[in-house]
Design a protein around this motif. Structure first.
Motif, PDB file in Angstrom:
ATOM      1  N   ILE A 255       0.842  -1.202   0.000  1.00 20.61           N
ATOM      2  CA  ILE A 255       0.000   0.000   0.000  1.00 20.61           C
ATOM      3  C   ILE A 255       0.871   1.244   0.000  1.00 20.61           C
ATOM      4  N   GLU A 256       1.923   1.216   0.812  1.00 24.56           N
ATOM      5  CA  GLU A 256       2.794   2.399   0.898  1.00 24.56           C
ATOM      6  C   GLU A 256       3.323   2.801  -0.469  1.00 24.56           C
ATOM      7  N   ARG A 257       3.810   1.808  -1.218  1.00 25.98           N
ATOM      8  CA  ARG A 257       4.427   2.213  -2.483  1.00 25.98           C
ATOM      9  C   ARG A 257       3.393   2.708  -3.484  1.00 25.98           C
ATOM     10  N   ILE A 258       2.194   2.116  -3.459  1.00 29.16           N
ATOM     11  CA  ILE A 258       1.153   2.580  -4.375  1.00 29.16           C
ATOM     12  C   ILE A 258       0.707   3.989  -4.015  1.00 29.16           C
ATOM     13  N   VAL A 259       0.501   4.213  -2.720  1.00 28.29           N
ATOM     14  CA  VAL A 259       0.000   5.515  -2.278  1.00 28.29           C
ATOM     15  C   VAL A 259       1.039   6.608  -2.528  1.00 28.29           C
ATOM     16  N   LEU A 260       2.291   6.326  -2.220  1.00 32.73           N
ATOM     17  CA  LEU A 260       3.329   7.343  -2.434  1.00 32.73           C
ATOM     18  C   LEU A 260       3.469   7.648  -3.922  1.00 32.73           C
ATOM     19  N   ALA A 261       3.468   6.607  -4.753  1.00 35.95           N
ATOM     20  CA  ALA A 261       3.647   6.834  -6.188  1.00 35.95           C
ATOM     21  C   ALA A 261       2.509   7.673  -6.755  1.00 35.95           C
ATOM     22  N   ARG A 262       1.269   7.427  -6.283  1.00 33.76           N
ATOM     23  CA  ARG A 262       0.152   8.242  -6.746  1.00 33.76           C
ATOM     24  C   ARG A 262       0.345   9.701  -6.352  1.00 33.76           C
ATOM     25  N   ALA A 263       0.729   9.915  -5.101  1.00 30.42           N
ATOM     26  CA  ALA A 263       0.874  11.288  -4.612  1.00 30.42           C
ATOM     27  C   ALA A 263       1.960  12.021  -5.390  1.00 30.42           C
ATOM     28  N   VAL A 264       3.075  11.349  -5.651  1.00 28.48           N
ATOM     29  CA  VAL A 264       4.167  11.999  -6.369  1.00 28.48           C
ATOM     30  C   VAL A 264       3.721  12.315  -7.792  1.00 28.48           C
ATOM     31  N   SER A 265       3.025  11.383  -8.439  1.00 25.17           N
ATOM     32  CA  SER A 265       2.523  11.639  -9.794  1.00 25.17           C
ATOM     33  C   SER A 265       1.635  12.867  -9.825  1.00 25.17           C
ATOM     34  N   TRP A 266       0.714  12.941  -8.892  1.00 21.90           N
ATOM     35  CA  TRP A 266      -0.208  14.079  -8.873  1.00 21.90           C
ATOM     36  C   TRP A 266       0.556  15.380  -8.640  1.00 21.90           C
ATOM     37  N   HIS A 267       1.560  15.317  -7.763  1.00 18.74           N
ATOM     38  CA  HIS A 267       2.324  16.532  -7.490  1.00 18.74           C
ATOM     39  C   HIS A 267       3.071  17.000  -8.739  1.00 18.74           C
ATOM     40  N   VAL A 268       3.753  16.087  -9.412  1.00 11.18           N
ATOM     41  CA  VAL A 268       4.569  16.525 -10.551  1.00 11.18           C
ATOM     42  C   VAL A 268       3.697  16.910 -11.744  1.00 11.18           C
ATOM     43  N   GLU A 269       2.430  16.499 -11.734  1.00 10.90           N
ATOM     44  CA  GLU A 269       1.509  16.935 -12.786  1.00 10.90           C
ATOM     45  C   GLU A 269       0.708  18.166 -12.348  1.00 10.90           C
ATOM     46  N   ASP A 270       1.141  18.836 -11.296  1.00  7.89           N
ATOM     47  CA  ASP A 270       0.486  20.068 -10.818  1.00  7.89           C
ATOM     48  C   ASP A 270      -1.001  19.863 -10.580  1.00  7.89           C
ATOM     49  N   ARG A 271      -1.341  18.752  -9.932  1.00  3.53           N
ATOM     50  CA  ARG A 271      -2.757  18.468  -9.682  1.00  3.53           C
ATOM     51  C   ARG A 271      -3.204  18.843  -8.268  1.00  3.53           C
ATOM     52  N   ILE A 272      -2.282  19.325  -7.442  1.00  2.00           N
ATOM     53  CA  ILE A 272      -2.583  19.509  -6.020  1.00  2.00           C
ATOM     54  C   ILE A 272      -2.485  20.973  -5.615  1.00  2.00           C
ATOM     55  N   LEU A 273      -3.529  21.476  -4.977  1.00  4.09           N
ATOM     56  CA  LEU A 273      -3.490  22.789  -4.347  1.00  4.09           C
ATOM     57  C   LEU A 273      -3.661  22.587  -2.846  1.00  4.09           C
ATOM     58  N   VAL A 274      -2.972  23.400  -2.054  1.00 10.55           N
ATOM     59  CA  VAL A 274      -3.065  23.264  -0.605  1.00 10.55           C
ATOM     60  C   VAL A 274      -3.708  24.511  -0.032  1.00 10.55           C
ATOM     61  N   TYR A 275      -4.637  24.292   0.875  1.00  9.02           N
ATOM     62  CA  TYR A 275      -5.273  25.429   1.542  1.00  9.02           C
ATOM     63  C   TYR A 275      -5.594  25.028   2.979  1.00  9.02           C
ATOM     64  N   GLN A 276      -4.994  25.716   3.910  1.00  7.85           N
ATOM     65  CA  GLN A 276      -5.293  25.484   5.331  1.00  7.85           C
ATOM     66  C   GLN A 276      -5.246  24.009   5.722  1.00  7.85           C
ATOM     67  N   ASN A 277      -4.146  23.383   5.483  1.00  2.15           N
ATOM     68  CA  ASN A 277      -3.901  21.997   5.894  1.00  2.15           C
ATOM     69  C   ASN A 277      -4.800  20.963   5.220  1.00  2.15           C
ATOM     70  N   ARG A 278      -5.443  21.337   4.124  1.00  2.00           N
ATOM     71  CA  ARG A 278      -6.212  20.393   3.334  1.00  2.00           C
ATOM     72  C   ARG A 278      -5.747  20.500   1.886  1.00  2.00           C
ATOM     73  N   THR A 279      -5.868  19.401   1.147  1.00  2.00           N
ATOM     74  CA  THR A 279      -5.486  19.452  -0.260  1.00  2.00           C
ATOM     75  C   THR A 279      -6.713  19.408  -1.147  1.00  2.00           C
ATOM     76  N   VAL A 280      -6.614  20.124  -2.256  1.00  2.00           N
ATOM     77  CA  VAL A 280      -7.569  19.986  -3.352  1.00  2.00           C
ATOM     78  C   VAL A 280      -6.802  19.243  -4.440  1.00  2.00           C
ATOM     79  N   VAL A 281      -7.264  18.025  -4.760  1.00  2.00           N
ATOM     80  CA  VAL A 281      -6.544  17.197  -5.734  1.00  2.00           C
ATOM     81  C   VAL A 281      -7.429  17.024  -6.960  1.00  2.00           C
ATOM     82  N   PHE A 282      -7.008  17.572  -8.068  1.00  2.00           N
ATOM     83  CA  PHE A 282      -7.785  17.466  -9.312  1.00  2.00           C
ATOM     84  C   PHE A 282      -7.281  16.281 -10.121  1.00  2.00           C
ATOM     85  N   VAL A 283      -7.999  15.168 -10.083  1.00  2.00           N
ATOM     86  CA  VAL A 283      -7.562  13.983 -10.850  1.00  2.00           C
ATOM     87  C   VAL A 283      -8.662  13.553 -11.813  1.00  2.00           C
TER      88      VAL A 283
END
Lengths: 283, 283, 283, 283
Positions: A255-283
């Motif tokens: 699970i760790e490797r799947i979850v981390l890989a997804r998060a990194v992919s979304w980050h490098v594709e500029d899919r994540i905005l952060v606001y007040q300790n919550r993320t908006v993830v556009f996938v």
């Protein structure tokens, strides 16, 4: 190569989408994808991610950014425009467990992770051969309580100018606030539990003791509050009474490797905005 | 009608399976299903669930139990034998939210929940018509801080002799230790979070604030430690930044009813053994 | 090292469990785990998997098997006893896609896959360096319509005596019936769809055209009927209209490697029994 | 009450988003949510769903639609604007199995399904009391091969003017092409398998025979091709060798009702666009 991504967050007001899309249209850009989210229409926050195509993007981007500044100012926007073809550069920090690093290396090699892996830093020497076989520089920087500040200084020096994003791929040292302030929302950690359950050390042992029926992992941006930063992604897998702590660790590795890989992919594709300790993830 | 279920837990020792299966064989019983689990072979605990068929089960069960006693004593067994055709009798306690109750009523009506629903008790009058339309008695026992002890006394009186198992189907009152001691491991609660995350009140608001990407529910046996009893079943569903607290509650209602219904089914089919705050669930 | 696994399938009759467990008990074996399943109690089939510990297992196994033969004959059993410490030897066949092979190599290296990978055979030369870096022999045997029979002869020669189990890790050639008959229920394939949906070629393109909302993968034993052998494991992942055929392939790669790795693990741990094109999987 | 939803599909061209958002902005509408998808940027199709707020929506909608017509024409748009507060009216057709109907009734009663259930039609009399207890008219129209055309005529007469959307909640009769042409993409069916696996009759028996490890359900729009219409939603649940055909049916009932309820919710919230036998679902 002429594709760009625009990320905007600002207080909600009528006319934002119209202003932005008209701006892009007038500059000859074609919107190929857009995702928008308004948190609480009355007086809340507005978030948008736009992918657009623009002929001769590289040459025209500086002027485009220049022209957009007054629009952004009018709406008090937090904004960025990134060429989609420009790969983000990753520094991966790792300790002794290799599964999260391996997943990132493979996805990178398979072309599934659109980024450059600039370097790997570890407080252990074990993975040098593996990492170098991928043609990636490996730096062994031991960390002890006494040398922690010095080790971090070395890490920062190695990373500076080489990487924009830092991935803690099961790196078992705590990052200092000084380090963190150089990489706001650019430092991703994988935590081996379904946060906020089982914060702190030995989460699989805690999960076993509590007799949970699912175990999980959480990828989050690192903030000063340990295990408390904005959550990017979580997933779980079913376990049963038959699974002892070692089984939970083994299942957890997947699970760790799947979850981390997804998060990194979304980050490098500029899919994540952060606001007040919550993320908006556009996938 | 000649099917029975045997549950045994005891310290592990060589020869338990042989002793039990030989005993059943000599008494003419045919094992149709067995599940076994040994927690840590060296000096750990042994758990087994056996379904067997025996001609004229009802008539012969007392003798069978009598004959088994010495075997059980030899291995220091905790054990029970239940005719599979004998339905367990449920008392359901409910407050204002009806989704968990409805799921149990429907599954019961559809024949998917093999139990008798003996009565429903609520601290609110709202669901009387609904419950009585299923032909099930409904008792409204208001609870205030002043009348709590008295109300519990009434509940116990209503339940005594009518029900073996108590289901808290979103019953928002805390059960007293006195009540609990009458129903050890016979009192099932549904908690609206993925325990141990978000113990206590308003878990969906907590989940929203923390920005989790999955929300869950947990069915557990009730013990004196609030939200701390042995977990029977958990499940989760994916949510996103788009879901506000009300969305989380709505999504959560679906998980809650599924998780509670599974836990109740397993309990009434004698699939659950409890040992030191953990469950062994043979499914 | 003294742990063994016993697999039995036979027509159901009263007394099987008693006979087997008494046999093991009399021979000094301690049952640490058992799973049983009876398909249709009246005149159906009986399946059991038993893990037991026996002092000096290696030395005593031949005698144990000898002594068990009459018991097995009495109940018309199909049976086997395997020392748990004896690793099964795998031959992996692969074409151009490396993700399933990599997953097996990595799980093997991490100690999560308890088997020996004896050799890798490919109809392409591409993965030699990768495989040999794990210390595993790599054989490149090109296959063309004209040389198929000859190529298979070479494959069989290489595998004979070196491997017990053959894994088709995205091997894109059809295995001949002659090959198959040497490895009944010992040849595992990963098919890139949720069988029986999308049999045949290009399943992701088929899935895209049909507009499915989940894509899956299926691990199965290979039989003469293409894509028709006994299913061992399946899993799916959610997709949406946003995913084009390439996205489906990328997402599919993740499911494929997880599903294949699970199936191989279960096989090498003797958890699978096959009966009439269906599997009984004790996990 | 001033919230509206706009659905547009058209050939992709530069400037669509700008034109639409500028139009809305000039008319004083505030976009609170938008989702866009472009299928293949070069010469493909463009899909967008916009939620906007407009003061005095009801009074101003006709003029708004009028003003939008030229914009729509310029881009060859397929489009609609619906007030979010205007509930869609459902007709539910059902045969003997009640689980899908019950789920819809319950979600409707709980306020989770934002629609009016105008009437229920069945070819069996069994569920009259249940349906009428919710205050919903129930019509029993028997169907035999001889009376099928006549029965359909009665159904159409009952539905006409009363309902916009037809839900086949386990209605076991085939809908004629004549009926279908009155309700293009307005007729939703739940099929009890993971389509395209197990088309046709008795899918759970087929699934059992094939030995699948997951069973599923599919909600789709009904077209002339049996089980071949655009898929709206699918989900699956894990099963094992222990589950016989009846177990598969029981487990399947749970998936069916969840999948159908999701599809109906998305439909009544105008989240679904159909293009060439595929759905675009904005959730």
């Amino acid at each position: 190569v002429n594709r760009a991504r625009m990320l905007i967050s600002c207080p909600d007001r009528p006319g934002i989408v119209a202003a932005v899309s008209q701006f892009l249209s007038e500059h000859g850009a074609n919107i190929v994808q857009s995702d928008q989210y308004t948190m609480d229409p009355e007086g809340g926050m507005f978030f948008i991610r736009i992918e657009f195509d623009l002929d001769q993007l590289t040459a025209r981007l500086p002027q485009l950014e220049n022209d957009f500044a007054p629009v952004a100012e009018r709406f008090s926007m937090n904004w960025s425009i990134s060429p989609a073809s420009k790969k983000k550069r990753l520094a991966i920090l790792v300790s002794k467990e290799d599964h999260c690093l391996l997943e990132l290396l493979w996805q990178w090699q398979a072309g599934d992770l659109y980024a450059d892996i600039a370097l790997v830093i570890s407080n252990h020497p074990d993975m040098r051969e593996l990492v170098e076989s991928f043609g990636i520089p490996y730096y062994h920087i031991p960390v002890t309580p006494e040398t922690k500040a010095e080790a971090e200084a070395k890490q920062i020096e190695l990373i500076r100018g080489q990487a924009d994003v830092i991935i803690l791929a099961r790196y078992m040292q705590i990052i200092s606030p000084e380090f963190l302030k150089h990489y706001p929302n650019q430092l991703i950690n994988i935590h081996h539990s379904f946060l906020p359950a089982f914060v702190g050390g030995k989460p699989y042992a805690q999960a076993y003791d509590r007799g949970v029926k699912l175990i999980g992992a959480t990828a989050h941006y690192v903030t000063e509050e340990l295990d408390g930063g904005p959550i990017i992604e979580q997933d779980v897998q079913r376990v049963s009474h038959r699974d002892n702590v070692d089984d939970l660790k083994r299942i957890g590795r997947h699970i760790e490797r799947i979850v981390l890989a997804r998060a990194v992919s979304w980050h490098v594709e500029d899919r994540i905005l952060v606001y007040q300790n919550r993320t908006v993830v556009f996938v």
